[in-house]
Design an enzyme around this catalytic site. Structure first.
Site, PDB file in Angstrom:
ATOM      1  CG  ASP A   1     -22.511 -19.288  -0.104  1.00 57.42           C
ATOM      2  OD1 ASP A   1     -23.614 -19.459  -0.660  1.00 57.42           O
ATOM      3  OD2 ASP A   1     -21.428 -19.585  -0.630  1.00 57.42           O
TER       4      ASP A   1
ATOM      5  NE  ARG B   1     -10.123 -35.413  -1.731  1.00 51.76           N
ATOM      6  CZ  ARG B   1     -11.240 -34.690  -1.563  1.00 51.76           C
ATOM      7  NH1 ARG B   1     -11.236 -33.378  -1.766  1.00 51.76           N
ATOM      8  NH2 ARG B   1     -12.351 -35.261  -1.183  1.00 51.76           N
TER       9      ARG B   1
HETATM   10  N1  URA Z   1     -17.264 -31.124  -3.054  1.00 56.15           N
HETATM   11  C1  URA Z   1     -16.081 -30.490  -2.919  1.00 56.15           C
HETATM   12  O1  URA Z   1     -15.942 -29.318  -3.180  1.00 56.15           O
HETATM   13  N2  URA Z   1     -15.045 -31.227  -2.477  1.00 56.15           N
HETATM   14  C2  URA Z   1     -15.139 -32.511  -2.163  1.00 56.15           C
HETATM   15  O2  URA Z   1     -14.156 -33.086  -1.747  1.00 56.15           O
HETATM   16  C3  URA Z   1     -16.379 -33.155  -2.318  1.00 56.15           C
HETATM   17  C4  URA Z   1     -17.437 -32.423  -2.757  1.00 56.15           C
END
Ligand code: URA
Length: 436
Positions: A79, A167
């Site tokens: 990938d 987050r």
């Molecule tokens: N892309 C993701 O999947 N996670 C992140 O924390 C930042 C970008």
């Protein structure tokens, strides 16, 4: 174990062990660790960071909260992942080209994030295409066609899905440690033998400076290899949109034109060939990148890549004649208008992030995660850095839902593009290779 004790250790800068990460991540999915505790953990990591072994342990713990696919195929499973940019439709052309080279690509992609576009949103512009199939359909299409581009289902790294949402609203997205674990937990859940990362750097990337991009690339490469997946990274320039299109349906059209050879953007070609060659080498299919580039090139010129793309679209529920009749299927915006620079000259610089933001303003991206998007809008025919533009040669074409939005997007494009009398110096597109 107590979540608050683990958080306290990280708050005080101590090193955590694998069982502590497993406890936190499993608990987050089972509801035994609260969102407040996960937020505190994320903030402690944001300030105190993690050692490489901790990042590996967190990545593996997140991966193992959901399905980890295993494959029984006659070729390696590989990938590619991009850290995100504007006009980056490489996945759409690279996955079928790799499939044509005899490797298998179960690509788990994301939606647009911030000002950047998302591969899944692009595929959602194809009527019927299932971006959230069950694992069985993913397996079937990957086996039959060689590639399947889909989204993160609830079964793939659910802890990441929850932690990412936390987050996003607690100012803890910008942590290299957490970004590394988040990206890799999803990718490693696909059961890969090899992975190549396209770490974008520039004014349209999350990592604007080479130092920041390099730090992320090195972290991703070390952690992925530490978790058992052969991985390297390429740092590529994102100081202008990669393709000459930015949006959803417009980028799909650009990708199909690339696959059929109708219109090939050189920058998309260079990044695609480099990433593909690197991946074929990592997977042991070719002995060097030169041969890898030749194989990728042959996949396009022989027409096999476009056949794989068409078969993938049909296999995932899209129209069987999509490639031949794409204009019949792709949504078209009611207002399509050329945009000209205010003066003649060379394109000197492009505020790439602002182009991504203009796509969102047009309705082609999200302001909040619950927004629905319009797949028809965006920009096509974007002029690249160094290109001469004048009263006849536009800096781009805007696709909008109405005149007001077209006017605003045209003004944003004019503001984003700096014109000068002299051609700018060439900036390298492929900046660095980061090997294991
Ligand atoms: N892309 C993701 O999947 N996670 C992140 O924390 C930042 C970008």
């Amino acid at each position: 174990m107590l979540a608050q004790e683990i958080i306290r250790k990280k708050r005080d800068g101590e090193v955590l062990g694998a069982s502590e990460f497993q406890f936190l991540m499993r608990g987050l999915v089972d509801g035994k660790v609260s969102n407040a505790q996960a937020a505190a953990f994320a903030m402690a990591v944001y300030f105190n960071g993690m050692e490489i072994d901790e990042r590996i342990a967190l990545t593996v713990a997140m991966r193992d909260t959901g399905d980890v696919l295993t494959w029984d195929l006659d070729g390696p499973v590989v990938d590619k992942h991009s850290t995100g940019g504007v006009g980056d439709n490489v996945s759409l052309v690279l996955a079928p080209a790799l499939a044509a080279c005899g490797v298998y690509v179960p690509m788990i992609s994301g939606r647009g994030l911030g000002h950047t576009g998302g591969t899944l949103d692009k595929f959602d512009s194809i009527p019927g295409y299932q971006t959230q199939p069950d694992v069985e359909l993913l397996r079937k299409v990957t086996k039959d066609v060689g590639c399947a581009i889909i989204g993160q289902t609830g079964d793939i790294a659910p802890a990441d899905k929850i932690l990412y949402g936390i987050r996003d609203v607690t100012a803890t997205v910008e942590s290299v440690d957490l970004i590394t674990a988040s990206i890799l937990s999803k990718k490693l859940a696909a059961g890969l033998d090899a992975l190549v990362l396209d770490v974008k750097c520039g004014n349209g990337a999350f990592m604007a400076t080479p130092n920041d991009a390099r730090e992320l690339a090195q972290s991703l490469v070390k952690v992925a290899n530490g978790a058992g997946c052969k991985t390297s990274a390429i740092m590529t320039d994102m100081n202008q949109p990669l393709a000459s299109a930015a949006g959803n349906a417009v980028e799909v059209r650009n990708a199909v034109d690339f696959l059929t050879g109708t219109h090939v953007d050189n920058r998309v070609w260079d990044v695609t060939a480099d990433l593909g060659a690197e991946l074929l080498m990592l997977a042991g299919v070719v002995p060097n990148v030169g041969q890898g580039r030749d194989r990728i090139s042959a996949a396009f010129t022989s027409g096999e890549a476009v056949e794989r793309f068409a078969a993938m679209v049909a296999g995932l529920g899209g129209p069987v004649d999509f490639v031949d009749n794409m204009l019949k299927y792709l949504p078209a915006a009611p207002v399509v208008r050329e945009v000209f620079a205010e003066t003649d000259g060379f394109v000197r610089a492009i505020e790439t992030r602002n182009i991504g933001l203009a796509v969102i303003e047009l309705g082609g991206g999200r302001r909040v995660s619950s927004d629905t998007i319009d797949h028809s809008v965006g920009f096509s025919d974007l002029a690249g850095v160094g290109q001469m533009v004048d009263r006849e040669e536009p800096i781009g074409v805007v696709h909008a839902l109405n005149d007001d939005q077209a006017n605003a997007a045209a003004a944003a494009l004019q503001d984003a593009v700096t014109i000068s009398d002299t051609a700018p110096m060439n900036r390298p597109l492929i900046r660095e290779h980061i090997e294991p």
